[in-house]
Design a protein around this motif. Structure first.
Motif, mmCIF file in Angstrom:
data_model
loop_
_atom_site.group_PDB
_atom_site.id
_atom_site.type_symbol
_atom_site.label_atom_id
_atom_site.label_comp_id
_atom_site.label_asym_id
_atom_site.label_seq_id
_atom_site.Cartn_x
_atom_site.Cartn_y
_atom_site.Cartn_z
ATOM 1 N N MET A 1 10.955 3.265 16.100
ATOM 2 C CA MET A 1 10.062 2.637 15.140
ATOM 3 C C MET A 1 8.621 2.961 15.519
ATOM 4 N N LYS A 2 7.824 3.330 14.544
ATOM 5 C CA LYS A 2 6.410 3.630 14.742
ATOM 6 C C LYS A 2 5.567 2.616 13.977
ATOM 7 N N LEU A 3 4.276 2.598 14.270
ATOM 8 C CA LEU A 3 3.338 1.751 13.532
ATOM 9 C C LEU A 3 2.485 2.616 12.612
ATOM 10 N N PHE A 4 2.169 2.061 11.440
ATOM 11 C CA PHE A 4 1.362 2.759 10.457
ATOM 12 C C PHE A 4 0.350 1.797 9.866
ATOM 13 N N GLY A 5 -0.854 2.298 9.635
ATOM 14 C CA GLY A 5 -1.866 1.526 8.934
ATOM 15 C C GLY A 5 -1.831 1.888 7.460
ATOM 16 N N VAL A 6 -1.852 0.861 6.618
ATOM 17 C CA VAL A 6 -1.978 1.051 5.175
ATOM 18 C C VAL A 6 -3.389 0.601 4.811
ATOM 19 N N ILE A 7 -4.154 1.492 4.246
ATOM 20 C CA ILE A 7 -5.556 1.207 3.924
ATOM 21 C C ILE A 7 -5.703 1.173 2.409
ATOM 22 N N TYR A 8 -6.056 -0.012 1.900
ATOM 23 C CA TYR A 8 -6.276 -0.180 0.455
ATOM 24 C C TYR A 8 -7.733 0.098 0.120
ATOM 25 N N THR A 9 -7.973 0.788 -0.990
ATOM 26 C CA THR A 9 -9.322 0.986 -1.524
ATOM 27 C C THR A 9 -9.354 0.441 -2.947
ATOM 28 N N MET A 10 -10.402 -0.331 -3.246
ATOM 29 C CA MET A 10 -10.551 -0.951 -4.559
ATOM 30 C C MET A 10 -10.948 0.083 -5.601
ATOM 31 N N VAL A 11 -10.311 -0.003 -6.763
ATOM 32 C CA VAL A 11 -10.655 0.829 -7.913
ATOM 33 C C VAL A 11 -11.215 -0.051 -9.029
ATOM 34 N N ASP A 12 -10.488 -1.130 -9.356
ATOM 35 C CA ASP A 12 -10.861 -1.996 -10.488
ATOM 36 C C ASP A 12 -10.614 -3.448 -10.103
ATOM 37 N N ILE A 13 -11.682 -4.203 -9.818
ATOM 38 C CA ILE A 13 -11.548 -5.579 -9.344
ATOM 39 C C ILE A 13 -10.893 -6.493 -10.378
ATOM 40 N N ASP A 14 -11.219 -6.333 -11.651
ATOM 41 C CA ASP A 14 -10.627 -7.193 -12.675
ATOM 42 C C ASP A 14 -9.125 -6.956 -12.787
#
Length: 91
Positions: A1-14
């Motif tokens: 098992m490995k670790l992974f970062g998931v990085i969210y970037t905002m596109v549309d706040i509404d």
């Protein structure tokens, strides 16, 4: 098992806000399954800003990406994400 970062970037706040209830259910299910280890959100909600980071345990980045393609905020186009392999810090 490995670790992974998931990085969210905002596109549309509404649109993100409209899908938030479904998004939270989605994340809670991944946490209950032990797939998400921890996460942080950032209070920068403008388009283009990194909105959050999750640390997930899996065999591959492709596996993690498969989970997050099903996230309601991703499917709606409200956010994008990327997956990167992560290592614990040693100080």
């Amino acid at each position: 098992m490995k670790l992974f970062g998931v990085i969210y970037t905002m596109v549309d706040i509404d649109l993100s806000n409209a899908r938030r209830p479904e998004h939270l259910i989605f994340l809670r299910e991944l946490m209950a399954e032990g797939k998400i280890q921890t996460g942080w959100k950032f209070p920068h909600y403008e388009a283009g800003a990194i909105q959050g980071t999750l640390i997930c345990a899996a065999e591959s980045a492709e596996e993690v990406a498969g989970w997050f393609r099903q996230d309601p905020v991703i499917m709606a186009g409200a956010r994008t994400f990327e997956v990167r392999e992560a290592l614990p810090m040693s100080l």
